[in-house]
Design an enzyme around this catalytic site. Structure first.
Site, PDB file in Angstrom:
ATOM      1  N   CYS A  70      40.471  38.057  35.102  1.00  0.00           N
ATOM      2  CA  CYS A  70      41.057  38.915  34.070  1.00  0.00           C
ATOM      3  C   CYS A  70      41.394  38.166  32.772  1.00  0.00           C
ATOM      4  O   CYS A  70      40.514  37.840  31.996  1.00  0.00           O
ATOM      5  CB  CYS A  70      42.278  39.618  34.662  1.00  0.00           C
ATOM      6  SG  CYS A  70      42.698  41.170  33.811  1.00  0.00           S
ATOM      7  N   GLU A  85      39.977  42.033  40.672  1.00  0.00           N
ATOM      8  CA  GLU A  85      41.315  41.467  40.847  1.00  0.00           C
ATOM      9  C   GLU A  85      42.196  42.506  41.537  1.00  0.00           C
ATOM     10  O   GLU A  85      41.995  43.718  41.381  1.00  0.00           O
ATOM     11  CB  GLU A  85      41.876  41.152  39.461  1.00  0.00           C
ATOM     12  CG  GLU A  85      43.297  40.634  39.418  1.00  0.00           C
ATOM     13  CD  GLU A  85      43.809  40.493  37.985  1.00  0.00           C
ATOM     14  OE1 GLU A  85      44.700  39.666  37.768  1.00  0.00           O
ATOM     15  OE2 GLU A  85      43.311  41.219  37.088  1.00  0.00           O
ATOM     16  N   LYS A 102      44.180  32.067  39.756  1.00  0.00           N
ATOM     17  CA  LYS A 102      44.155  32.409  38.331  1.00  0.00           C
ATOM     18  C   LYS A 102      44.965  31.398  37.522  1.00  0.00           C
ATOM     19  O   LYS A 102      46.143  31.150  37.810  1.00  0.00           O
ATOM     20  CB  LYS A 102      44.722  33.821  38.145  1.00  0.00           C
ATOM     21  CG  LYS A 102      44.645  34.356  36.734  1.00  0.00           C
ATOM     22  CD  LYS A 102      45.189  35.779  36.714  1.00  0.00           C
ATOM     23  CE  LYS A 102      45.094  36.420  35.347  1.00  0.00           C
ATOM     24  NZ  LYS A 102      45.660  37.796  35.358  1.00  0.00           N
TER      25      LYS A 102
END
Length: 276
Positions: free
Chosen positions: A154, A40, A118
């Site tokens: 993440c 990321e 995300k």
């Protein structure tokens, strides 16, 4: 299929970060990998402005990433920032105030061109990603070499439903690109969550994080999550097949879809689950 995880430290310079990508993509290809995963925020590390560098998927940064993938004949997955619904591409003359970006993974290379925004934003441990980032809305998978890969970023790793959704779409491996926040117990949580998501879905988990900037002599300030390292490849039954330490490195692993099939025969959690 051989894959590689490139655990790197990126910084503010987006062109310099692409140089890092090219270096590690070359090493991954030389090591026999067909896919190399970067963390990321490969485009620019957290703790720096993102609004001014966000660009569409056909912008110059993504275009050069595609060029690197073509040159090295390898599929690259890397984190970048694209304009959110409330924002425009970098360089607009109307100012940046009130705009947001999307935290995007771009997967590109021979036969592959996919992107994932995300979904779960990191509003935790004193950091508020939603202040500057718009959330994605849908799971994304792509096919390479007879294996289906799901994408996650993440904080997503704390939410099993996304990984199950990827498996429902056919994923046999889940890629997690991260810039994991440091703190007491955080490395242990990262390891635990990667193993848990593998067992939840009987998929490989390729968990690639930013290296700890301190290992490269880079000082960081504030609460921005800048990485702790410990990228790992986990088997569909939760075994850590290999793991890096906190520093920069390149991890190789061989994936076999037959291993996924065998795991799902032994542990049919996807078939046995019930909804409430």
């Amino acid at each position: 299929m051989r894959v590689a995880l490139a655990q790197v430290v990126t910084g503010r310079d987006i062109s310099g970060n692409l140089d890092i990508v090219e270096k590690f993509a070359r090493k991954a290809k030389e090591g026999g990998a067909e896919l190399v995963v970067f963390p990321e925020a490969t485009m620019r590390a957290f703790g720096n402005s993102l609004i001014d560098i966000a660009e569409p998927l056909d912008g110059p940064w993504a275009t050069r990433l595609r060029s690197i993938a073509r040159k090295r004949d390898i599929v690259i997955v890397a984190g970048m920032f694209t304009p959110g619904e409330s924002g425009d591409a970098a360089g607009s003359d109307s100012g940046n105030r009130g705009r947001k970006v999307r935290n995007t993974l771009l997967a590109t290379g021979p036969g592959v061109d996919a992107s994932y925004d995300k979904i779960h934003l990191f509003d935790a441990f004193g950091f508020a990603e939603s202040d500057t980032v718009d959330a994605g809305t849908r799971p994304v998978t792509f096919e390479l070499g007879g294996i289906s890969f799901g994408l996650a970023t993440c904080y997503d790793i704390r939410f099993p439903a996304l990984f199950t959704a990827n498996a429902d779409l056919g994923a046999e491996a889940n890629i997690v690109c991260a810039s994991w926040g440091a703190g007491p117990g955080k490395v242990d949580q990262w390891r635990l969550l990667a193993r848990a998501r593998a067992v939840d879905t009987t998929t490989y988990v390729l968990a690639c994080g930013q290296a700890d900037p301190a290992t490269e002599g880079v000082e960081t300030k504030g609460s921005a999550p800048t990485g702790v390292g410990h990228s790992a490849v986990v088997s569909p039954l939760g075994e850590v097949l290999d793991e890096l330490d906190a520093g920069t490195g390149l991890l190789f692993a061989d994936l076999d879809p037959a291993v996924v099939k065998e795991a799902r025969t032994k542990l049919p959690v996807l078939a046995n689950r019930r909804t409430f």
